[in-house]
Every structure is written in structure tokens, then in C-alpha cells.
Write a protein that holds these residues in place. Sequence first.
Motif, PDB file in Angstrom:
ATOM      1  N   ALA A  37      42.810  36.981  25.744  1.00 27.02           N
ATOM      2  CA  ALA A  37      43.255  37.877  26.523  1.00 27.02           C
ATOM      3  C   ALA A  37      43.748  37.327  27.897  1.00 27.02           C
ATOM      4  O   ALA A  37      43.218  36.315  28.303  1.00 27.02           O
ATOM      5  CB  ALA A  37      42.416  39.171  26.556  1.00 27.02           C
ATOM      6  N   LYS A  38      45.197  38.021  28.178  1.00 26.88           N
ATOM      7  CA  LYS A  38      45.532  37.678  29.732  1.00 26.88           C
ATOM      8  C   LYS A  38      44.583  37.936  30.741  1.00 26.88           C
ATOM      9  O   LYS A  38      44.035  39.095  30.528  1.00 26.88           O
ATOM     10  CB  LYS A  38      46.771  38.021  29.970  1.00 26.88           C
ATOM     11  CG  LYS A  38      47.507  37.677  31.082  1.00 26.88           C
ATOM     12  CD  LYS A  38      48.724  38.018  31.328  1.00 26.88           C
ATOM     13  CE  LYS A  38      49.035  39.658  31.369  1.00 26.88           C
ATOM     14  NZ  LYS A  38      50.400  39.984  31.491  1.00 26.88           N
ATOM     15  N   ALA A  39      43.901  37.326  31.620  1.00 28.48           N
ATOM     16  CA  ALA A  39      43.211  37.142  32.776  1.00 28.48           C
ATOM     17  C   ALA A  39      43.850  38.308  33.732  1.00 28.48           C
ATOM     18  O   ALA A  39      45.155  37.987  34.236  1.00 28.48           O
ATOM     19  CB  ALA A  39      42.645  36.309  33.426  1.00 28.48           C
ATOM     20  N   LEU A  40      43.351  39.692  34.126  1.00 27.18           N
ATOM     21  CA  LEU A  40      43.924  40.360  34.993  1.00 27.18           C
ATOM     22  C   LEU A  40      42.803  40.610  36.045  1.00 27.18           C
ATOM     23  O   LEU A  40      41.664  40.313  35.802  1.00 27.18           O
ATOM     24  CB  LEU A  40      44.054  41.759  34.172  1.00 27.18           C
ATOM     25  CG  LEU A  40      45.191  41.862  33.106  1.00 27.18           C
ATOM     26  CD1 LEU A  40      45.163  43.053  32.435  1.00 27.18           C
ATOM     27  CD2 LEU A  40      46.441  41.551  33.737  1.00 27.18           C
TER      28      LEU A  40
ATOM     29  N   LYS B 220      40.588  42.092  39.210  1.00 31.04           N
ATOM     30  CA  LYS B 220      39.937  43.404  39.302  1.00 31.04           C
ATOM     31  C   LYS B 220      40.452  44.184  40.242  1.00 31.04           C
ATOM     32  O   LYS B 220      41.263  43.697  41.328  1.00 31.04           O
ATOM     33  CB  LYS B 220      38.366  42.768  39.706  1.00 31.04           C
ATOM     34  CG  LYS B 220      37.726  41.887  38.988  1.00 31.04           C
ATOM     35  CD  LYS B 220      37.339  42.757  37.558  1.00 31.04           C
ATOM     36  CE  LYS B 220      36.610  41.968  36.476  1.00 31.04           C
ATOM     37  NZ  LYS B 220      36.117  42.528  35.300  1.00 31.04           N
ATOM     38  N   PRO B 221      40.237  45.648  40.320  1.00 30.14           N
ATOM     39  CA  PRO B 221      40.734  46.343  41.310  1.00 30.14           C
ATOM     40  C   PRO B 221      40.528  45.971  42.815  1.00 30.14           C
ATOM     41  O   PRO B 221      41.350  46.163  43.455  1.00 30.14           O
ATOM     42  CB  PRO B 221      40.418  47.863  40.777  1.00 30.14           C
ATOM     43  CG  PRO B 221      40.147  47.604  39.295  1.00 30.14           C
ATOM     44  CD  PRO B 221      39.648  46.333  39.230  1.00 30.14           C
ATOM     45  N   ALA B 222      39.216  45.572  42.863  1.00 34.66           N
ATOM     46  CA  ALA B 222      38.811  45.198  44.291  1.00 34.66           C
ATOM     47  C   ALA B 222      39.613  44.004  44.806  1.00 34.66           C
ATOM     48  O   ALA B 222      39.714  43.839  46.162  1.00 34.66           O
ATOM     49  CB  ALA B 222      37.522  44.719  44.165  1.00 34.66           C
ATOM     50  N   ALA B 223      40.278  43.171  44.103  1.00 28.48           N
ATOM     51  CA  ALA B 223      41.099  42.146  44.381  1.00 28.48           C
ATOM     52  C   ALA B 223      42.500  42.488  44.602  1.00 28.48           C
ATOM     53  O   ALA B 223      43.089  41.620  45.118  1.00 28.48           O
ATOM     54  CB  ALA B 223      41.216  41.007  43.350  1.00 28.48           C
ATOM     55  N   ILE B 224      42.996  43.692  44.463  1.00 25.08           N
ATOM     56  CA  ILE B 224      44.141  44.300  44.696  1.00 25.08           C
ATOM     57  C   ILE B 224      44.121  45.179  45.969  1.00 25.08           C
ATOM     58  O   ILE B 224      43.674  46.206  45.949  1.00 25.08           O
ATOM     59  CB  ILE B 224      44.777  45.069  43.511  1.00 25.08           C
ATOM     60  CG1 ILE B 224      44.727  44.064  42.340  1.00 25.08           C
ATOM     61  CG2 ILE B 224      46.341  45.476  43.714  1.00 25.08           C
ATOM     62  CD1 ILE B 224      45.040  44.924  40.913  1.00 25.08           C
ATOM     63  N   LYS B 225      45.112  44.621  46.904  1.00 19.78           N
ATOM     64  CA  LYS B 225      45.225  45.553  48.102  1.00 19.78           C
ATOM     65  C   LYS B 225      46.475  46.347  47.831  1.00 19.78           C
ATOM     66  O   LYS B 225      47.586  45.910  47.686  1.00 19.78           O
ATOM     67  CB  LYS B 225      45.476  44.501  49.311  1.00 19.78           C
ATOM     68  CG  LYS B 225      45.517  45.162  50.737  1.00 19.78           C
ATOM     69  CD  LYS B 225      45.695  44.268  51.999  1.00 19.78           C
ATOM     70  CE  LYS B 225      45.592  45.002  53.074  1.00 19.78           C
ATOM     71  NZ  LYS B 225      45.848  44.145  54.325  1.00 19.78           N
TER      72      LYS B 225
ATOM     73  N   ASP C 102      52.870  40.040  36.585  1.00 17.28           N
ATOM     74  CA  ASP C 102      51.641  39.686  35.746  1.00 17.28           C
ATOM     75  C   ASP C 102      50.396  40.167  36.018  1.00 17.28           C
ATOM     76  O   ASP C 102      49.535  39.651  35.401  1.00 17.28           O
ATOM     77  CB  ASP C 102      52.185  38.254  35.577  1.00 17.28           C
ATOM     78  CG  ASP C 102      53.326  37.744  35.033  1.00 17.28           C
ATOM     79  OD1 ASP C 102      53.782  38.473  34.312  1.00 17.28           O
ATOM     80  OD2 ASP C 102      53.850  36.476  35.425  1.00 17.28           O
ATOM     81  N   GLY C 103      50.091  40.772  37.067  1.00 17.39           N
ATOM     82  CA  GLY C 103      48.538  41.039  37.377  1.00 17.39           C
ATOM     83  C   GLY C 103      48.470  42.419  38.033  1.00 17.39           C
ATOM     84  O   GLY C 103      48.366  43.324  37.438  1.00 17.39           O
ATOM     85  N   SER C 104      48.733  42.468  39.501  1.00 15.78           N
ATOM     86  CA  SER C 104      48.640  43.683  40.096  1.00 15.78           C
ATOM     87  C   SER C 104      49.227  44.835  39.537  1.00 15.78           C
ATOM     88  O   SER C 104      48.847  45.881  39.511  1.00 15.78           O
ATOM     89  CB  SER C 104      48.923  43.294  41.362  1.00 15.78           C
ATOM     90  OG  SER C 104      48.232  42.274  42.178  1.00 15.78           O
ATOM     91  N   PHE C 105      50.551  44.812  39.157  1.00 16.54           N
ATOM     92  CA  PHE C 105      51.532  45.630  38.744  1.00 16.54           C
ATOM     93  C   PHE C 105      50.695  46.466  37.453  1.00 16.54           C
ATOM     94  O   PHE C 105      50.569  47.505  37.119  1.00 16.54           O
ATOM     95  CB  PHE C 105      52.872  45.437  38.648  1.00 16.54           C
ATOM     96  CG  PHE C 105      53.591  45.184  39.629  1.00 16.54           C
ATOM     97  CD1 PHE C 105      53.136  45.585  40.945  1.00 16.54           C
ATOM     98  CD2 PHE C 105      55.095  44.845  39.681  1.00 16.54           C
ATOM     99  CE1 PHE C 105      53.816  45.549  42.073  1.00 16.54           C
ATOM    100  CE2 PHE C 105      55.817  44.767  40.669  1.00 16.54           C
ATOM    101  CZ  PHE C 105      55.101  44.962  42.121  1.00 16.54           C
TER     102      PHE C 105
END
Length: 200
Positions: free
Chosen positions: A75-78, A80-85, A140-143
Motif C-alpha cells: 500500500a502507498k504510504a500516506l 498521518k493527520p498530525a503531519a499535515i498542517k 500524492d499525500g496530504s490531499f
Amino acid sequence: MGGKYRITGDAYPRMRRPRHRRRLVLAGIGAVVALSLAGWGTLQLIDVFTGGDKSASAADHKRDCPTVKPSAAPAKALPKPAAIKVNVYNATTRGGLAKSAAEELKKRGFTIGEVGNATKAYDKKVPGTGVLLGAPTATDGSFTVLGTQLAGTVQKTDTRTTGEVDLILGAKFKAFSTPQEATAAMTALTKPAPAPSPSC
């Protein structure tokens, strides 16, 4: 010829072929026909029980193809919510919407940045639920992670080099997805996808 064996009258004895030769010929022809029919019937039965040449060739092809158990692709590594500002901006006419949305996202583990009204470029110009705005790397991640919290958002990128993401709330925004819905969406994203079966 006279005497005892003298022939008189118009009838003469005819010389005929022995009938047993004709019977032998007919019997031989009949045997050949019977053998031909038997052979043809045998071939038809073989085709029925083996499935014909196509089935046989398919079986041979299957034997030649190695059996490989399908393995799950990683699976693609996404993030964590805490890492997204997340910067939350209100592009609607409803007051206090950005503040309440930011508080909800904070409860769900996201890091909150700026909170306020949208810029003139977006103010009252977002007809949908919202816009996700960030650097190209955010697609590819935060969105993806933030999109599980609010369905129907539009993704846009700009020239920024930082990792923070803007959430611009639009006219159709009413509420975020329920925590259960967001969790289910995130689980589906992180679930390994089955690898394609090998083709021979």
C-alpha cells in the motif's frame, strides 16, 4: 449332335457366374463402409470427451504456465493527520465557519495553521464543498488524507514549496464526513491492492 444329347427347340442353356462371388464382393464393400462409420464415430466421441483441439491446447498452455499465487502490492504510504498542517479559510457568507471547521479538524488529529476568510481570488467563488490548495507534492499525500474528511473537494496546486495545505470552504459545505466514514475511506486507501496475475 444327335442321339441322347441332341438339342431340340429354340431354348439354349445359359452359362451364369456363380452367385457366391457376387455375395463376397457385396460383403466386402459393406465391411469397408461399416469400418469407416465406426472410425468416424470414434473420432466424434473423442472430440466430445476431450473438448476438441482448443480445449486440449488450452490445457497444455495451462500446464506450461507456472502457477503463481497473487501477492498483494504494498500500500502507498500516506502521512498521518498530525503531519499535515491545514490552513482553513472561509469563502462563504456564513460567519465563523472557518473557526468551527478548524476545531473539528483539530479533534481529528490534524495540525491547524491559519484560520480566517478566503482571499479575493476565492472569496464567494467556490460553488462546491471546498478546495484543497497546496504544492504539487501534496497531491500524492496530504490531499488524499484530508480529502477523506470532506467529500467533493477540488484539488489545485500552486507554486508554494512548503508542505502546508489550504482548505477553502465553499458554498455547499455543510459538515465533514462522519469519523466512521472518514476512517473507512482511509482504510480503503491504505489497504494493499492485489497484484495482477501473470499472463503466459
